[in-house]
Design a protein around this motif. Structure first.
Motif, PDB file in Angstrom:
ATOM      1  N   GLY A 175       8.072 -36.361 -14.000  1.00 46.37           N
ATOM      2  CA  GLY A 175       7.748 -37.759 -14.265  1.00 46.37           C
ATOM      3  C   GLY A 175       7.708 -38.601 -13.002  1.00 46.37           C
ATOM      4  O   GLY A 175       6.830 -39.452 -12.828  1.00 46.37           O
ATOM      5  N   LEU A 176       8.658 -38.356 -12.093  1.00 46.57           N
ATOM      6  CA  LEU A 176       8.706 -39.106 -10.845  1.00 46.57           C
ATOM      7  C   LEU A 176       7.461 -38.873 -10.006  1.00 46.57           C
ATOM      8  O   LEU A 176       6.830 -39.822  -9.521  1.00 46.57           O
ATOM      9  CB  LEU A 176       9.959 -38.706 -10.060  1.00 46.57           C
ATOM     10  N   TRP A 177       7.089 -37.606  -9.843  1.00 46.92           N
ATOM     11  CA  TRP A 177       5.925 -37.307  -9.002  1.00 46.92           C
ATOM     12  C   TRP A 177       4.607 -37.673  -9.691  1.00 46.92           C
ATOM     13  O   TRP A 177       3.617 -37.987  -9.019  1.00 46.92           O
ATOM     14  CB  TRP A 177       5.933 -35.847  -8.577  1.00 46.92           C
ATOM     15  N   ALA A 178       4.606 -37.662 -11.032  1.00 49.64           N
ATOM     16  CA  ALA A 178       3.417 -38.147 -11.743  1.00 49.64           C
ATOM     17  C   ALA A 178       3.243 -39.646 -11.519  1.00 49.64           C
ATOM     18  O   ALA A 178       2.113 -40.141 -11.346  1.00 49.64           O
ATOM     19  CB  ALA A 178       3.541 -37.855 -13.232  1.00 49.64           C
ATOM     20  N   LEU A 179       4.352 -40.389 -11.508  1.00 50.52           N
ATOM     21  CA  LEU A 179       4.297 -41.823 -11.229  1.00 50.52           C
ATOM     22  C   LEU A 179       3.810 -42.086  -9.805  1.00 50.52           C
ATOM     23  O   LEU A 179       2.995 -42.985  -9.569  1.00 50.52           O
ATOM     24  CB  LEU A 179       5.678 -42.441 -11.439  1.00 50.52           C
ATOM     25  N   MET A 180       4.311 -41.279  -8.852  1.00 48.87           N
ATOM     26  CA  MET A 180       3.880 -41.450  -7.465  1.00 48.87           C
ATOM     27  C   MET A 180       2.389 -41.150  -7.311  1.00 48.87           C
ATOM     28  O   MET A 180       1.689 -41.788  -6.514  1.00 48.87           O
ATOM     29  CB  MET A 180       4.721 -40.554  -6.553  1.00 48.87           C
ATOM     30  N   ASP A 181       1.922 -40.188  -8.099  1.00 46.08           N
ATOM     31  CA  ASP A 181       0.492 -39.884  -8.069  1.00 46.08           C
ATOM     32  C   ASP A 181      -0.315 -41.067  -8.615  1.00 46.08           C
ATOM     33  O   ASP A 181      -1.363 -41.428  -8.063  1.00 46.08           O
ATOM     34  CB  ASP A 181       0.222 -38.629  -8.904  1.00 46.08           C
ATOM     35  N   ARG A 182       0.200 -41.692  -9.674  1.00 49.52           N
ATOM     36  CA  ARG A 182      -0.496 -42.838 -10.251  1.00 49.52           C
ATOM     37  C   ARG A 182      -0.527 -44.008  -9.279  1.00 49.52           C
ATOM     38  O   ARG A 182      -1.497 -44.773  -9.238  1.00 49.52           O
ATOM     39  CB  ARG A 182       0.193 -43.242 -11.554  1.00 49.52           C
ATOM     40  N   LEU A 183       0.545 -44.139  -8.500  1.00 54.35           N
ATOM     41  CA  LEU A 183       0.609 -45.206  -7.499  1.00 54.35           C
ATOM     42  C   LEU A 183      -0.099 -44.828  -6.199  1.00 54.35           C
ATOM     43  O   LEU A 183      -0.105 -45.601  -5.241  1.00 54.35           O
ATOM     44  CB  LEU A 183       2.071 -45.555  -7.202  1.00 54.35           C
ATOM     45  N   ARG A 184      -0.612 -43.595  -6.163  1.00 51.33           N
ATOM     46  CA  ARG A 184      -1.361 -43.080  -5.018  1.00 51.33           C
ATOM     47  C   ARG A 184      -0.511 -42.999  -3.745  1.00 51.33           C
ATOM     48  O   ARG A 184      -0.981 -43.259  -2.638  1.00 51.33           O
ATOM     49  CB  ARG A 184      -2.617 -43.919  -4.762  1.00 51.33           C
ATOM     50  N   ILE A 185       0.763 -42.628  -3.939  1.00 53.83           N
ATOM     51  CA  ILE A 185       1.632 -42.399  -2.774  1.00 53.83           C
ATOM     52  C   ILE A 185       2.176 -40.971  -2.771  1.00 53.83           C
ATOM     53  O   ILE A 185       3.093 -40.653  -2.010  1.00 53.83           O
ATOM     54  CB  ILE A 185       2.798 -43.412  -2.746  1.00 53.83           C
ATOM     55  N   GLY A 186       1.610 -40.138  -3.606  1.00 54.36           N
ATOM     56  CA  GLY A 186       2.039 -38.743  -3.643  1.00 54.36           C
ATOM     57  C   GLY A 186       1.217 -37.984  -4.662  1.00 54.36           C
ATOM     58  O   GLY A 186       0.480 -38.581  -5.462  1.00 54.36           O
ATOM     59  N   ALA A 187       1.334 -36.661  -4.644  1.00 55.91           N
ATOM     60  CA  ALA A 187       0.610 -35.808  -5.578  1.00 55.91           C
ATOM     61  C   ALA A 187       1.581 -35.255  -6.613  1.00 55.91           C
ATOM     62  O   ALA A 187       2.769 -35.090  -6.336  1.00 55.91           O
ATOM     63  CB  ALA A 187      -0.061 -34.654  -4.829  1.00 55.91           C
TER      64      ALA A 187
END
Length: 578
Positions: free
Chosen positions: A48-60
């Motif tokens: 969930g954390l990395w999915a959120l970062m992907d949505r914010l375009r700061i991670g995959a």
């Protein structure tokens, strides 16, 4: 499967989650002697954390292999309590009068847990590949892992439920320990005094620990352990604190507390009640894994062989030798144990870890308590009167068994996605190191004075009580144990054995769970009542809303446990600072 598995971000994610979740198990272990497996909750948070970062375009987003590495690291960290932080180490501190120095404690917990990693890798071929054992916890983790990457929206919903329940339980605990303490009303009955209690007038429900505890953490545990275990806790609490305890008070073989209707007599009464409780749990656990070992030997099926690179055989053996030497040297330098006893602790630990891992493979329940008692008895026979050697030798067996079982569950989950075992071993090492540091610091902060703080209403620490009493008994001989306690041990052990045999032959539908029934005898009745209500709510939800329960029950219950545990630790640490 993608090549990206053992990545830096996967390890760091697991380390951070392990550092956050380890205090939950330290807290709950000192409260009720139980812990919870964090593999699924770690998967939900990590993805969930990395999915959120992907949505914010700061991670995959994490790949499936990376998620497996992250949960392996986090679960091994949170499982560090099997290294002794809620049982033999506090018991030794109570007997000696002080905790170990911080660096010694950290190194010792790491040493016994590190041994379990290499035991698990050594056993992987026989228990995962050839025996075909189901490893229920590992299978559930594998199914969750695959589901998360098939149903992204479902994972997001579960994560939201988990976070909401975490905030609810955390907020309630903060109010309870800070600005607005919640009431804990007595259940309102009293018993007339007799015999040696004539001066008390009556024995109140609160004296016997029959109060209502508004703990969402306990309710969460009840939801996870299931209705059978929950009602077994209720029955055990009623029998021990409502029947056996009062009879003992009137007959004089159970000691009352202070003459106050609002006082809780847990600390005084547990000195006798733990004898039948421990005997019941040990008798049931030892009988169960003896039956499982017997059945597995008769029906063992040969399956696949390992496809790991050839050098791993040499690596596994070297790691096992190194970890064994580390444990022996730690016993010699930290505790002054004779080198013969220190060396014998390792093969005993290996055999008992193998037995415990097989039981976990079939039932999902690690019999760490029973394993520790067997090791204590073994050391007691070889070195009577040596309390330190008794507790530390058992600590080696329990620590190795606990981490071995945890890694074998992770191996089972990794097998479903084709994860190389050596990657999971590396992740486990990072997790054990994280747990050793965080767990040791949290324990020392929560319990700076074990002798006065443990085995009390605030910190019942049932595992500490049982390990301590067994060590004291084996050091002084059975002659120091009251005759009534010896009869209680005999009857409790026999009941545990008989009920377990009947359960294995006839099924468990109408029989109480003996481990849960015995646990209720060594924790306050208020805890058993709250866990029962949690299991009842879960049962009703499963009955009337089965789909909803299947989707969100575990996530919600895990959040309740995590929220209250983390807040309880934070409040305790703030109290020390203030």
């Amino acid at each position: 499967m993608p090549d990206r598995q053992l990545t830096i971000r996967a390890i760091l994610t697991g380390i951070v989650l392990g550092a956050l979740l380890t205090p939950c198990n330290i807290y709950s272990g000192l409260k009720i002697g139980w812990s919870f497996n964090v593999s699924i909750i770690a998967l939900l948070i990590a993805t969930g954390l990395w999915a959120l970062m992907d949505r914010l375009r700061i991670g995959a987003p994490l790949g499936v292999g990376e998620a497996n590495i992250a949960q392996t690291t986090a679960s091994s960290s949170a499982n560090i309590i099997s290294g002794g932080l809620v049982a033999p180490i506090p018991a030794l501190a109570m007997l000696t009068g002080s905790n170990l120095p911080t660096l010694q404690l950290l190194a010792w917990v790491f040493a016994v847990s590190f041994l379990g990693i290499w035991v698990a890798w050594y056993l992987r071929d026989s228990l995962i590949l050839r025996s075909g054992l189901p490893f229920p916890t590992g299978r559930a983790t594998a199914e969750t892992l695959l589901e998360l990457f098939d149903k992204g929206r479902e994972a997001t919903l579960k994560l939201r439920v988990l976070l909401a329940s975490t905030m609810l339980a955390g907020g309630l605990k903060w109010l309870d320990t800070g600005w607005l303490p919640l009431p804990r009303p007595s259940l309102g009955f009293s018993l007339p005094a007799a015999g040696k209690l004539a001066g008390f007038g009556s024995v109140t429900a609160k004296n016997l620990s029959f109060t209502l505890d508004p703990s969402l953490m306990l309710a969460g545990f009840g939801a996870i352990i299931g209705f059978r275990a929950g009602i077994s806790l209720l029955l055990g609490g009623i029998f021990s604190w409502g029947v056996l305890g009062p009879v003992g008070l009137y007959q004089g073989f159970v000691t009352p507390g202070e003459a106050d209707p609002d006082a809780v007599w847990f600390a005084a009464m547990i000195e006798w009640l733990l004898w039948p409780g421990v005997a019941l749990m040990v008798g049931a656990a030892l009988t169960k894994f003896a039956i499982h070992v017997y059945r597995s030997r008769r029906g063992q099926v040969e399956q696949a062989c390992s496809k790991e690179p050839g050098y791993t055989t040499w690596l596994r053996l070297s790691g096992l030798i190194l970890a064994s030497a580390f444990v022996v040297l730690a016993q010699l330098s930290f505790f002054g144990i004779h080198w013969v006893l220190a060396a014998l602790a390792v093969p005993i630990a290996f055999v008992l870890a193998m037995v415990a891992s097989r039981v976990v493979g079939e039932t999902g329940i690690p019999p760490i308590g029973a394993i520790g008692k067997v090791s204590q008895l073994s050391t007691g026979v070889m070195a009577p009167g040596e309390m330190t050697a008794n507790l530390i030798g058992a600590n080696v067996a329990g620590g190795a068994a606990g981490q071995s079982a945890d890694l074998l569950n992770d191996f089972k989950a990794g097998q479903a996605i084709g994860a190389p075992p050596r990657f999971q071993v590396v992740a486990q090492v990072f997790g054990v190191f994280t747990g050793s540091v965080v767990g040791s610091l949290v324990y020392l902060s929560l319990i700076p004075d074990p002798a006065s703080m443990l085995i009390t209403e605030q910190w019942p620490a049932p595992a500490v009580a049982t390990w301590k009493v067994v060590a004291e008994t084996l050091s002084e001989g059975l002659s120091s144990v009251p005759l009534s306690a010896l009869w209680a041990v005999a009857i409790g052990a026999l009941a545990g054995i008989l009920v377990t045999v009947i359960e294995q032959r006839r099924g468990a539908r109408w029989l109480p769970s003996m481990p849960a029934f015995g646990l209720a005898m060594v924790i306050p009745a208020s805890l058993s009542i709250t866990m029962f209500f949690g299991s009842l709510v879960a049962k009703l939800l499963e009955r009337w809303r089965p789909t909803l329960a299947q989707r969100f029950l575990i996530a919600a219950a895990s959040g309740l446990i995590a929220g209250e545990s983390l807040t309880g630790v934070a409040r305790a640490l703030l109290g020390i600072i203030e």
